[in-house]
Design a protein around this motif. Structure first.
Motif, PDB file in Angstrom:
ATOM      1  N   GLU A 118       0.945  -1.122  -0.032  1.00 41.41           N
ATOM      2  CA  GLU A 118       0.124   0.074   0.148  1.00 41.41           C
ATOM      3  C   GLU A 118       0.705   1.251   0.056  1.00 41.41           C
ATOM      4  OE1 GLU A 118      -4.098   1.410   2.058  1.00 41.41           O
ATOM      5  OE2 GLU A 118      -3.017  -0.131   2.987  1.00 41.41           O
ATOM      6  N   SER A 119       1.816   1.406   0.838  1.00 43.64           N
ATOM      7  CA  SER A 119       2.643   2.635   1.106  1.00 43.64           C
ATOM      8  C   SER A 119       3.489   2.818  -0.216  1.00 43.64           C
ATOM      9  CB  SER A 119       3.656   2.517   2.173  1.00 43.64           C
ATOM     10  OG  SER A 119       4.326   1.414   1.960  1.00 43.64           O
ATOM     11  N   ALA A 120       3.890   1.725  -0.899  1.00 41.17           N
ATOM     12  CA  ALA A 120       4.537   1.759  -2.117  1.00 41.17           C
ATOM     13  C   ALA A 120       3.964   2.311  -3.453  1.00 41.17           C
ATOM     14  CB  ALA A 120       5.370   0.474  -2.564  1.00 41.17           C
ATOM     15  N   ALA A 121       2.420   1.449  -3.418  1.00 46.08           N
ATOM     16  CA  ALA A 121       1.565   2.071  -4.152  1.00 46.08           C
ATOM     17  C   ALA A 121       1.360   3.421  -4.380  1.00 46.08           C
ATOM     18  CB  ALA A 121       0.378   1.148  -4.175  1.00 46.08           C
ATOM     19  N   ALA A 122       0.991   3.984  -3.272  1.00 43.09           N
ATOM     20  CA  ALA A 122       0.495   5.400  -3.049  1.00 43.09           C
ATOM     21  C   ALA A 122       1.832   6.254  -3.192  1.00 43.09           C
ATOM     22  CB  ALA A 122       0.310   5.715  -1.668  1.00 43.09           C
ATOM     23  N   ALA A 123       3.132   5.962  -3.196  1.00 41.53           N
ATOM     24  CA  ALA A 123       4.111   6.587  -3.442  1.00 41.53           C
ATOM     25  C   ALA A 123       4.444   6.916  -5.026  1.00 41.53           C
ATOM     26  CB  ALA A 123       5.604   6.342  -2.535  1.00 41.53           C
ATOM     27  N   PHE A 124       4.258   5.569  -5.503  1.00 44.49           N
ATOM     28  CA  PHE A 124       4.522   5.422  -6.998  1.00 44.49           C
ATOM     29  C   PHE A 124       3.478   6.267  -7.735  1.00 44.49           C
ATOM     30  CE2 PHE A 124       3.332   3.427 -11.026  1.00 44.49           C
ATOM     31  CZ  PHE A 124       4.699   3.263 -11.792  1.00 44.49           C
ATOM     32  N   VAL A 125       2.109   6.182  -7.253  1.00 44.94           N
ATOM     33  CA  VAL A 125       1.034   6.804  -8.081  1.00 44.94           C
ATOM     34  C   VAL A 125       1.572   8.347  -7.963  1.00 44.94           C
ATOM     35  CG1 VAL A 125      -1.145   7.311  -7.956  1.00 44.94           C
ATOM     36  CG2 VAL A 125      -0.504   5.200  -7.872  1.00 44.94           C
ATOM     37  N   ALA A 126       1.704   8.751  -6.681  1.00 42.43           N
ATOM     38  CA  ALA A 126       2.093  10.202  -6.687  1.00 42.43           C
ATOM     39  C   ALA A 126       3.234  10.831  -7.707  1.00 42.43           C
ATOM     40  CB  ALA A 126       2.165  10.462  -4.957  1.00 42.43           C
ATOM     41  N   GLU A 127       4.289  10.036  -7.622  1.00 40.78           N
ATOM     42  CA  GLU A 127       5.404  10.229  -8.360  1.00 40.78           C
ATOM     43  C   GLU A 127       4.921  10.188  -9.880  1.00 40.78           C
ATOM     44  OE1 GLU A 127       9.322  11.601  -8.680  1.00 40.78           O
ATOM     45  OE2 GLU A 127       7.845  11.761  -7.199  1.00 40.78           O
ATOM     46  N   MET A 128       4.384   9.221 -10.388  1.00 42.92           N
ATOM     47  CA  MET A 128       3.841   9.121 -11.776  1.00 42.92           C
ATOM     48  C   MET A 128       3.040  10.500 -12.052  1.00 42.92           C
ATOM     49  SD  MET A 128       5.542   6.899 -13.267  1.00 42.92           S
ATOM     50  CE  MET A 128       6.906   7.206 -12.316  1.00 42.92           C
ATOM     51  N   ARG A 129       2.046  10.659 -11.200  1.00 40.89           N
ATOM     52  CA  ARG A 129       1.277  11.963 -11.370  1.00 40.89           C
ATOM     53  C   ARG A 129       1.865  13.227 -11.377  1.00 40.89           C
ATOM     54  NH1 ARG A 129      -3.907   9.827  -7.877  1.00 40.89           N
ATOM     55  NH2 ARG A 129      -4.641   8.376  -9.600  1.00 40.89           N
ATOM     56  N   ARG A 130       3.095  13.082 -10.695  1.00 42.29           N
ATOM     57  CA  ARG A 130       3.866  14.511 -10.771  1.00 42.29           C
ATOM     58  C   ARG A 130       4.792  14.538 -12.002  1.00 42.29           C
ATOM     59  NH1 ARG A 130       8.859  16.269  -9.677  1.00 42.29           N
ATOM     60  NH2 ARG A 130       9.912  14.424  -9.077  1.00 42.29           N
ATOM     61  N   LEU A 131       5.167  13.318 -12.217  1.00 40.01           N
ATOM     62  CA  LEU A 131       6.347  13.297 -13.353  1.00 40.01           C
ATOM     63  C   LEU A 131       5.473  13.572 -14.846  1.00 40.01           C
ATOM     64  CD1 LEU A 131       8.877  11.017 -12.155  1.00 40.01           C
ATOM     65  CD2 LEU A 131       9.155  13.501 -12.409  1.00 40.01           C
ATOM     66  N   LEU A 132       4.591  12.743 -14.842  1.00 43.89           N
ATOM     67  CA  LEU A 132       3.867  12.472 -16.162  1.00 43.89           C
ATOM     68  C   LEU A 132       2.244  12.704 -15.979  1.00 43.89           C
ATOM     69  CD1 LEU A 132       5.500   9.022 -16.948  1.00 43.89           C
ATOM     70  CD2 LEU A 132       5.893  11.543 -17.915  1.00 43.89           C
ATOM     71  N   PRO A 133       1.788  13.906 -15.747  1.00 40.46           N
ATOM     72  CA  PRO A 133       0.446  14.243 -15.240  1.00 40.46           C
ATOM     73  C   PRO A 133      -0.660  13.882 -16.516  1.00 40.46           C
ATOM     74  CG  PRO A 133       1.801  16.516 -15.896  1.00 40.46           C
ATOM     75  CD  PRO A 133       2.608  15.376 -16.042  1.00 40.46           C
ATOM     76  N   ALA A 134      -0.158  13.647 -17.874  1.00 37.59           N
ATOM     77  CA  ALA A 134      -1.057  13.198 -18.870  1.00 37.59           C
ATOM     78  C   ALA A 134      -1.276  11.665 -18.780  1.00 37.59           C
ATOM     79  CB  ALA A 134      -0.354  13.574 -20.222  1.00 37.59           C
ATOM     80  N   ARG A 135      -0.422  10.979 -18.062  1.00 38.94           N
ATOM     81  CA  ARG A 135      -0.639   9.328 -17.966  1.00 38.94           C
ATOM     82  C   ARG A 135      -1.621   9.125 -16.892  1.00 38.94           C
ATOM     83  NH1 ARG A 135       4.687   5.889 -18.301  1.00 38.94           N
ATOM     84  NH2 ARG A 135       4.615   6.731 -20.539  1.00 38.94           N
ATOM     85  N   ALA A 136      -2.410   8.079 -17.424  1.00 40.08           N
ATOM     86  CA  ALA A 136      -3.333   7.766 -16.286  1.00 40.08           C
ATOM     87  C   ALA A 136      -2.935   6.655 -15.534  1.00 40.08           C
ATOM     88  CB  ALA A 136      -4.731   7.162 -17.242  1.00 40.08           C
ATOM     89  N   VAL A 137      -2.798   6.703 -14.071  1.00 43.13           N
ATOM     90  CA  VAL A 137      -2.390   5.964 -13.333  1.00 43.13           C
ATOM     91  C   VAL A 137      -3.477   5.672 -12.123  1.00 43.13           C
ATOM     92  CG1 VAL A 137      -0.720   5.515 -11.752  1.00 43.13           C
ATOM     93  CG2 VAL A 137      -0.046   6.691 -13.751  1.00 43.13           C
ATOM     94  N   ARG A 138      -3.997   4.501 -11.868  1.00 44.77           N
ATOM     95  CA  ARG A 138      -4.797   4.238 -10.952  1.00 44.77           C
ATOM     96  C   ARG A 138      -4.424   3.341 -10.044  1.00 44.77           C
ATOM     97  NH1 ARG A 138      -7.035   3.295 -15.742  1.00 44.77           N
ATOM     98  NH2 ARG A 138      -7.638   0.894 -15.207  1.00 44.77           N
TER      99      ARG A 138
END
Length: 63
Positions: free
Chosen positions: A23-43
């Protein structure tokens, strides 16, 4: 608890990638992907299956 992460490339014809991660790794990964690649859909959700590959480099995102 593990979580399901779905990453869409945004490129037509490429499939959505599905991973599982703690859970903690998933949350950190999603936050980072949204920051770096805002156009990419990450759920992230709770629909985890054992057939899903673990998130590559998961330990980089663990707290």
């Amino acid at each position: 608890m593990e979580r399901h992460i779905a990453v869409e490339s945004g490129i037509e014809g490429l499939p959505t990638m599905h991973y599982r991660a703690e859970e903690s790794a998933a949350a950190a990964f999603v936050a980072e992907m949204r920051r770096l690649l805002p156009a990419r859909a990450v759920r992230v959700d709770n629909r985890v299956t054992r057939e899903m590959r673990p998130l590559p480099c998961q330990r980089l995102y663990q707290e």
